[in-house]
Design an enzyme around this catalytic site. Structure first.
Site, PDB file in Angstrom:
ATOM      1  N   GLU A  53      16.912  30.052  41.304  1.00 31.82           N
ATOM      2  CA  GLU A  53      15.675  29.328  41.550  1.00 31.82           C
ATOM      3  C   GLU A  53      15.256  28.510  40.330  1.00 31.82           C
ATOM      4  O   GLU A  53      14.756  27.386  40.448  1.00 31.82           O
ATOM      5  CB  GLU A  53      14.554  30.304  41.931  1.00 31.82           C
ATOM      6  CG  GLU A  53      14.813  31.050  43.235  1.00 31.82           C
ATOM      7  CD  GLU A  53      15.529  32.379  43.032  1.00 31.82           C
ATOM      8  OE1 GLU A  53      15.313  33.298  43.830  1.00 31.82           O
ATOM      9  OE2 GLU A  53      16.328  32.498  42.059  1.00 31.82           O
ATOM     10  N   CYS A  78      13.663  37.572  42.987  1.00 30.87           N
ATOM     11  CA  CYS A  78      13.331  38.812  42.276  1.00 30.87           C
ATOM     12  C   CYS A  78      11.846  38.871  41.951  1.00 30.87           C
ATOM     13  O   CYS A  78      11.181  37.838  41.796  1.00 30.87           O
ATOM     14  CB  CYS A  78      14.177  38.946  41.016  1.00 30.87           C
ATOM     15  SG  CYS A  78      13.922  37.641  39.790  1.00 30.87           S
ATOM     16  N   ALA A 157      52.171  46.846  45.947  1.00 27.98           N
ATOM     17  CA  ALA A 157      53.290  46.020  46.375  1.00 27.98           C
ATOM     18  C   ALA A 157      54.294  46.920  47.086  1.00 27.98           C
ATOM     19  O   ALA A 157      54.461  48.093  46.726  1.00 27.98           O
ATOM     20  CB  ALA A 157      53.950  45.356  45.169  1.00 27.98           C
ATOM     21  N   ARG A 187      42.390  40.342  39.689  1.00 29.48           N
ATOM     22  CA  ARG A 187      41.869  41.152  38.578  1.00 29.48           C
ATOM     23  C   ARG A 187      40.653  40.491  37.936  1.00 29.48           C
ATOM     24  O   ARG A 187      39.658  41.146  37.621  1.00 29.48           O
ATOM     25  CB  ARG A 187      42.949  41.344  37.512  1.00 29.48           C
ATOM     26  CG  ARG A 187      44.076  42.278  37.879  1.00 29.48           C
ATOM     27  CD  ARG A 187      45.052  42.379  36.707  1.00 29.48           C
ATOM     28  NE  ARG A 187      46.153  43.302  36.987  1.00 29.48           N
ATOM     29  CZ  ARG A 187      47.098  43.609  36.109  1.00 29.48           C
ATOM     30  NH1 ARG A 187      47.083  43.053  34.909  1.00 29.48           N
ATOM     31  NH2 ARG A 187      48.064  44.461  36.429  1.00 29.48           N
ATOM     32  N   ASP A 203      54.528  53.196  33.233  1.00 31.94           N
ATOM     33  CA  ASP A 203      54.551  51.738  33.087  1.00 31.94           C
ATOM     34  C   ASP A 203      53.893  51.228  31.807  1.00 31.94           C
ATOM     35  O   ASP A 203      54.146  50.092  31.396  1.00 31.94           O
ATOM     36  CB  ASP A 203      53.867  51.074  34.286  1.00 31.94           C
ATOM     37  CG  ASP A 203      54.581  51.341  35.601  1.00 31.94           C
ATOM     38  OD1 ASP A 203      55.742  51.774  35.549  1.00 31.94           O
ATOM     39  OD2 ASP A 203      53.985  51.104  36.661  1.00 31.94           O
ATOM     40  N   ARG A 210      46.299  37.763  32.380  1.00 35.30           N
ATOM     41  CA  ARG A 210      47.163  36.943  31.533  1.00 35.30           C
ATOM     42  C   ARG A 210      47.658  35.669  32.223  1.00 35.30           C
ATOM     43  O   ARG A 210      47.829  34.643  31.577  1.00 35.30           O
ATOM     44  CB  ARG A 210      48.392  37.751  31.079  1.00 35.30           C
ATOM     45  CG  ARG A 210      48.053  38.974  30.275  1.00 35.30           C
ATOM     46  CD  ARG A 210      49.293  39.677  29.736  1.00 35.30           C
ATOM     47  NE  ARG A 210      50.221  40.095  30.772  1.00 35.30           N
ATOM     48  CZ  ARG A 210      50.068  41.197  31.502  1.00 35.30           C
ATOM     49  NH1 ARG A 210      49.012  41.971  31.338  1.00 35.30           N
ATOM     50  NH2 ARG A 210      50.967  41.519  32.424  1.00 35.30           N
ATOM     51  N   LEU A 292      46.381  56.129  45.034  1.00 36.81           N
ATOM     52  CA  LEU A 292      46.141  55.398  46.274  1.00 36.81           C
ATOM     53  C   LEU A 292      45.962  56.357  47.445  1.00 36.81           C
ATOM     54  O   LEU A 292      45.062  56.182  48.274  1.00 36.81           O
ATOM     55  CB  LEU A 292      47.300  54.443  46.557  1.00 36.81           C
ATOM     56  CG  LEU A 292      47.407  53.221  45.644  1.00 36.81           C
ATOM     57  CD1 LEU A 292      48.756  52.540  45.813  1.00 36.81           C
ATOM     58  CD2 LEU A 292      46.272  52.241  45.926  1.00 36.81           C
TER      59      LEU A 292
END
Length: 343
Positions: A53, A78, A157, A187, A203, A210, A292
Site C-alpha cells: 500500500e 495490516c 529424483a 531451493r 552425499d 548455485r 521422505l
C-alpha cells in the site's frame, strides 16, 4: 471478467513479484484506480521494506485523486506496528473512497482489525474478490499461521522404472542439467531445505543455491542420534539447524535442537511446530528415502515434486508409490517433472 477481478488480478500479479523476497511475510500487491484507470500500484518487495500500500500510494502523482479512488489489495491491510507502520492507518489518512480486499489476513495481530479500522473511518470495504487465487498465492504463509507448521514440499529424483538410487553407497546421478537448474530455482524460492542424517553422511551436500541467482535457504538436518560430524559442508558457513533427540547446543552458526520424543510422527510434528515458531513459512525436503517416507506416512506435507529421469536402473532403492492424482507434468530435456498437491 469483471472490472473488479481485472484490477485484483493485477494486484495478485504484482504480489507474486515478491516471491522468495518477503518471507516470512506474505506476498501482497496493491492497485489504486481512479475513474477506471490505474494511477498507482506497488507490491511488498523485500522483507522489512515498505508494504504494498505504501509503494502504491507513493506511485500516485496527484495525491488529491486518492479521495475519489478505489484501492485493490490482495490481503487485508495490516493494523499493527511491525517493521513498518499500519497500512490501514495510511489508507485512512490518505482518504481513499473504497478498499477492495481479496482475503482476510489470519495473522492474529491483523485478523479483521485492518478492515475494522477502514470501516470505522467511513471507508467502504468489499471483501472476497478472487479469494481463492489469493489463498493459493500465499499458501506458505497461510499454512504457517493456520496450521502452525511450514508448508512442506517433498522432492526426489527417480529413474524411469521407479528407483531412487542403487541402494548402495554408490551415488547415481539421475537428472540432467536443465532439471538440476530447476531444482536450484526451487531451493531459492523456499525458506528452508531439509535432509536426513543418512543423506548428509553419504552425499555431504552443500544444500545451497548455485545454478541460479537467489537466496540460500536455511539448512535443516534431521539427526536424532546426533551422529553427523560437524565437519560436513552443510554445517559450515551459515550453518544449519540440527534436530536431535537429546543434544541441545550452539556451535558456530549451527544450532542443535533437542526434541524430547522418539516417535517419528511426534518428532516431525514437534520439529515443524518449532520451525513455525521461528517464522519459517516453507520447507523443501530433499530426502533421503527414510525422511521422505516419514513425511509421507505422517501426512505432514503439501506438495510433491518428482524429477523422473529417462534412465533405467533395473534395480535399487524403490521410490515411494503414490496414490495421489497427478496435477502437472512437464517435459524438461530428457527428464520429466511430475507435480502432486494435497487437496
Amino acid at each position: 471478467m469483471s472490472e473488479q477481478e481485472k484490477f485484483m488480478h493485477r494486484a495478485l500479479y504484482l504480489a507474486s513479484l515478491g516471491r522468495a523476497q518477503v518471507s516470512p511475510n506474505p506476498m501482497v500487491g496493491c492497485v489504486i484506480v481512479h475513474a477506471g484507470e490505474i494511477i498507482g500500484e506497488g507490491y511488498h518487495e523485500v522483507y522489512g521494506g515498505p508494504h504494498a500500500e505504501v509503494n502504491a500510494i507513493n506511485h500516485v502523482k496527484d495525491k488529491s485523486l486518492l479521495r475519489e479512488s478505489t484501492v485493490y489489495v490482495s490481503l487485508e491491510p495490516c493494523a499493527h506496528h511491525g517493521k513498518t507502520p499500519p497500512c490501514a492507518d495510511l489508507l485512512v489518512s490518505s482518504g481513499v473512497k473504497k478498499v477492495v480486499v481479496a482475503m482476510l489476513d489470519p495473522y492474529e495481530e491483523v485478523a479483521g482489525k485492518g478492515i475494522a479500522k477502514l470501516q470505522a473511518a467511513g471507508i467502504e470495504v468489499e471483501l472476497g474478490v478472487l479469494e481463492t487465487e489469493a489463498r493459493n498465492l500465499n499458501a506458505r504463509f497461510l499454512t504457517r499461521v493456520e496450521k502452525q507448521r511450514p508448508y512442506v514440499i517433498l522432492k526426489w529424483a527417480q529413474s524411469k522404472d521407479g528407483f531412487m538410487g542403487s541402494g548402495t553407497k554408490e551415488r547415481v546421478l539421475l537428472s540432467d542439467k536443465p532439471a538440476q537448474t530447476l531444482v536450484h530455482q526451487w531451493r531459492s524460492e523456499e525458506q528452508a531445505i531439509l535432509v536426513g542424517s543418512r543423506t548428509a553422511l553419504l552425499d555431504n551436500p552443500q544444500l545451497d543455491v548455485r545454478l541460479v541467482t537467489g537466496k540460500n535457504p536455511q539448512r535443516i538436518l534431521i539427526d536424532p542420534k546426533a551422529e553427523v560430524p560437524e565437519t560436513l559442508k552443510m554445517l559450515q558457513g551459515d550453518g544449519a539447524w540440527v534436530y536431535t533427540s537429546s543434544l541441545d547446543k550452539q556451535e558456530g552458526n549451527s544450532q542443535w535442537i533437542a526434541l524430547q520424543t522418539s516417535d517419528k510422527r511426534a518428532f516431525l510434528q514437534a520439529m515443524l511446530r518449532d520451525l513455525a515458531q521461528r517464522k519459517v513459512n516453507s520447507v523443501f525436503v530433499e530426502g533421503g528415502a527414510s525422511v521422505l517416507a516419514s513425511f509421507l506416512e505422517s501426512g505432514l506435507y503439501d506438495e510433491i515434486r518428482i524429477v523422473e529421469s529417462a534412465k533405467i536402473l533395473g534395480k535399487g532403492l524403490s521410490a515411494p508409490k503414490l496414490s495421489l492424482q497427478l496435477e502437472e507434468k512437464l517435459d524438461l530435456g530428457e527428464d520429466r517433472i511430475l507435480s502432486y498437491r494435497l487437496p
